[in-house]
Design a protein around this motif. Structure first.
Motif, PDB file in Angstrom:
ATOM      1  N   LYS A 358      45.840  38.803  39.815  1.00 34.66           N
ATOM      2  CA  LYS A 358      45.674  39.585  40.983  1.00 34.66           C
ATOM      3  C   LYS A 358      44.665  40.697  40.508  1.00 34.66           C
ATOM      4  O   LYS A 358      43.781  41.367  41.847  1.00 34.66           O
ATOM      5  N   GLU A 359      44.541  41.539  39.375  1.00 35.73           N
ATOM      6  CA  GLU A 359      44.242  42.161  38.747  1.00 35.73           C
ATOM      7  C   GLU A 359      42.479  42.205  38.862  1.00 35.73           C
ATOM      8  O   GLU A 359      41.763  42.957  38.869  1.00 35.73           O
ATOM      9  N   GLU A 360      41.966  40.820  38.936  1.00 35.69           N
ATOM     10  CA  GLU A 360      40.609  40.319  38.586  1.00 35.69           C
ATOM     11  C   GLU A 360      39.573  40.970  39.965  1.00 35.69           C
ATOM     12  O   GLU A 360      40.037  40.799  40.877  1.00 35.69           O
ATOM     13  N   GLY A 361      39.109  41.647  39.246  1.00 37.26           N
ATOM     14  CA  GLY A 361      37.890  42.363  40.394  1.00 37.26           C
ATOM     15  C   GLY A 361      38.125  43.643  40.894  1.00 37.26           C
ATOM     16  O   GLY A 361      37.425  44.197  42.344  1.00 37.26           O
ATOM     17  N   LEU A 362      39.169  44.163  40.648  1.00 35.52           N
ATOM     18  CA  LEU A 362      39.717  45.529  41.063  1.00 35.52           C
ATOM     19  C   LEU A 362      39.160  45.823  40.489  1.00 35.52           C
ATOM     20  O   LEU A 362      38.666  47.370  42.015  1.00 35.52           O
ATOM     21  N   GLY A 364      35.876  47.022  39.816  1.00 34.47           N
ATOM     22  CA  GLY A 364      34.544  47.353  40.805  1.00 34.47           C
ATOM     23  C   GLY A 364      35.140  47.799  42.285  1.00 34.47           C
ATOM     24  O   GLY A 364      34.273  48.536  42.805  1.00 34.47           O
ATOM     25  N   LYS A 365      35.710  47.182  43.242  1.00 36.62           N
ATOM     26  CA  LYS A 365      36.383  48.032  44.397  1.00 36.62           C
ATOM     27  C   LYS A 365      37.096  49.445  44.253  1.00 36.62           C
ATOM     28  O   LYS A 365      36.562  49.824  45.294  1.00 36.62           O
ATOM     29  N   SER A 368      34.400  51.467  43.891  1.00 28.25           N
ATOM     30  CA  SER A 368      32.923  51.487  44.953  1.00 28.25           C
ATOM     31  C   SER A 368      33.880  52.321  45.791  1.00 28.25           C
ATOM     32  O   SER A 368      33.461  53.111  46.726  1.00 28.25           O
ATOM     33  N   GLU A 383      32.913  46.496  30.546  1.00 29.09           N
ATOM     34  CA  GLU A 383      33.510  44.920  31.672  1.00 29.09           C
ATOM     35  C   GLU A 383      33.966  44.400  29.750  1.00 29.09           C
ATOM     36  O   GLU A 383      33.313  43.531  29.051  1.00 29.09           O
ATOM     37  N   HIS A 399      39.392  46.160  30.909  1.00 30.44           N
ATOM     38  CA  HIS A 399      37.951  46.647  32.592  1.00 30.44           C
ATOM     39  C   HIS A 399      38.444  47.957  32.028  1.00 30.44           C
ATOM     40  O   HIS A 399      39.174  48.273  32.246  1.00 30.44           O
TER      41      HIS A 399
END
Length: 522
Positions: A358-362, A364-365, A368, A383, A399
């Motif tokens: 669930k931590e994937e992509g966190l 960048g968000k 932002s 990355e 990351h």
């Protein structure tokens, strides 16, 4: 034959002469005995001399070769350490390290008749074909006798020492820190590490050093470090350290490496060009990277210590953002603050989620969100692969965002408070004031995202201190034949990673007594 052997039948690694013709040597091969096959008992030409070759740092293949070489010459070499062993031979280990290994093997009941010898004695004996007389140069030097069981022993590994935040030998450790820093400014990493190891062990002592005799049996203190300590004991200060502090080059390197994004090589080049302060960079015409531009712009703020209250405030901002994006995520304040420090140079935050993936992509968000709130002044994202590596180096592959965040109100700040005097002397760039007068300050923040299965290892790796972590990895490799980093613990013999749900489990895997974070200030 090339490689391990020289053309004349000489072992190029230790200069032992292999007294076997080349053809026969190829047949023998130097291989270890095959399991289950009974070997013919070797001839013992020298009764009363039984050798044990310590594999630590020597390696199994080299140990097997040297064992067969000695047996062919009539020496008795034991495969295991027993009461009959008279000569223990070690390579690339200090006497203290061998004693520590022996104590673990024998439970502190090391026989006094056992000779601890350097590989040079073995080499000389192989060349003469008989056991040579043991000279001082053959003996491993031990810092203090181990015959008194009541004398406290201090480990050479910081991960086996409890080191509190406040210690009793600050006058010495501050001096050694200056010398370590100055050595690193000259790219002499070995000397710098030696001074840091000496300072580390002094921090762990439960008493204040008042005479040189107090250091009997204390490891990691080289001749140079002892000289500095003795000078301070006699004169109250060290002339060498005072000279370094007055040095124009040291002061310039200190100021220039204080710029975010500037390493030793770049600072050294600038210092050689005559630059002395970050302000000089603006008038020099040098082209700076985005990171360095931010470092110059916020120099005064970034060189002013971050208080615990400020770190907690940053943590709350990030936690609010994380929970708005990913409910249930965990945000932990790391580094010196986790070890109990009330001030530091930056804020490290470790972020994970109990549901793996669930931590994937966190990241960048998260950045932002911080940017949309006007909090993000600078960021550089790394990355990482997030995967494990078998090497025990300090770098991880998470990351990560190297950021500078804007902190509004400064909790606990005194009215009119400003940066330290030395920071003001370095002269912030013209027109760029510090936090005083504008109501906010810039703070260095590292945001690290890790998978939950690696959280315990990341927690351990990002807590520090640097010397504690360095020695923890060294202990894992040299004493346990394992590879440790912030992703996991790899067991080489069984070719597998060891799972851990807590820091305590990691210490158990390594056979170490658990040391809580406030005692890791090495």
């Amino acid at each position: 034959m090339t490689g391990f052997f020289g053309g004349g039948g000489v072992c190029t690694h230790c200069r032992c002469r292999a007294m076997v013709p080349l053809k026969r040597r190829r047949k023998d091969g130097g291989a270890a005995p095959i399991a289950g096959v009974q070997e013919r008992a070797p001839v013992n030409r020298f009764p009363g001399v039984e050798i044990f070759l310590l594999e630590r740092r020597m390696g199994s293949s080299r140990r097997a070769f040297l064992t067969q070489l000695a047996r062919r010459k009539g020496f008795r070499v034991q495969d295991t350490l027993g009461d009959s062993v008279t000569h223990l031979v070690s390579e690339s280990n200090s006497g203290d390290e061998v004693w520590e290994w022996l104590d673990r093997q024998t439970g502190g009941q090391t026989p006094g008749s056992l000779s601890l010898l350097d590989i040079s004695w073995f080499t000389d004996s192989m060349e003469t074909g008989r056991p040579v007389e043991i000279l001082d140069r053959h003996r491993l030097q031990v810092s203090a006798p181990r015959s008194d069981p009541e004398e406290p022993r201090i480990s050479a590994y910081a991960c086996q020492r409890r080191t509190p935040l406040d210690h009793l030998n600050k006058i010495f450790t501050d001096a050694l820190e200056v010398l370590a820093e100055n050595a690193e400014f000259s790219e002499s990493e070995g000397r710098g590490l030696a001074f840091r190891k000496a300072g580390s062990v002094l921090r762990s002592l439960p008493f204040a050093v008042s005479r040189m005799e107090d250091l009997r049996g204390v490891p990691c203190l080289g001749e140079h470090s002892r000289k500095i300590i003795q000078e301070i004991l006699e004169d109250g200060v060290s002339g060498e350290v005072e000279g370094v502090l007055r040095s124009e080059r040291y002061r310039a390197m200190k100021a220039l490496t204080g710029v975010f994004g500037v390493g030793v090589k770049t600072a050294d080049r600038w210092a050689r060009e005559g630059l002395r302060t970050p302000g000089d960079l603006l008038t020099s015409g040098h082209r700076l990277s985005r990171e360095q531009e931010a470092g110059v712009r916020y120099y005064e703020d970034l060189n002013c210590p971050v208080t615990r209250a400020e770190a907690d405030a940053i943590g709350e901002i990030v936690e609010e953002a994380v929970h708005s994006i990913l409910p249930g995520a965990r945000v932990t304040l790391m580094g010196g603050f986790r070890r109990g420090k009330e001030a530091g140079h930056d804020v490290d935050l470790l972020i994970t989620h109990p549901e793996e993936g669930k931590e994937e992509g966190l990241l960048g968000k998260l950045t932002s969100w911080l940017d949309s709130q006007g909090v993000l002044l600078y960021q550089r994202v790394s990355e990482g692969s997030g995967g494990r590596g078998r090497e025990s180096g300090p770098m991880d592959h998470f990351h990560r965002s190297f950021s500078i965040l804007k902190l509004g109100e400064q909790p606990g700040a005194q009215p009119g408070a400003s940066s330290a005097d030395q920071t003001q002397e370095a002269a912030a760039p013209r027109g760029q004031g510090g936090a005083q007068g504008r109501g906010w300050r810039a703070v260095r923040v590292d945001l690290v995202i890790c998978p939950y299965s690696q959280y315990a290892y990341a927690l351990l790796g990002w807590t520090g201190s640097q010397q504690f972590e360095r020695d923890l990895r060294r202990f894992a490799s040299q004493e346990r034949d394992m590879s440790l980093n912030s992703h996991g613990l790899y067991q080489r013999e069984q070719n597998r990673y060891l799972p851990a749900a807590s820091e305590e489990e990691i210490f158990t895997h390594l056979g170490l007594e658990f040391i809580p974070p406030p005692q890791r200030n090495a």
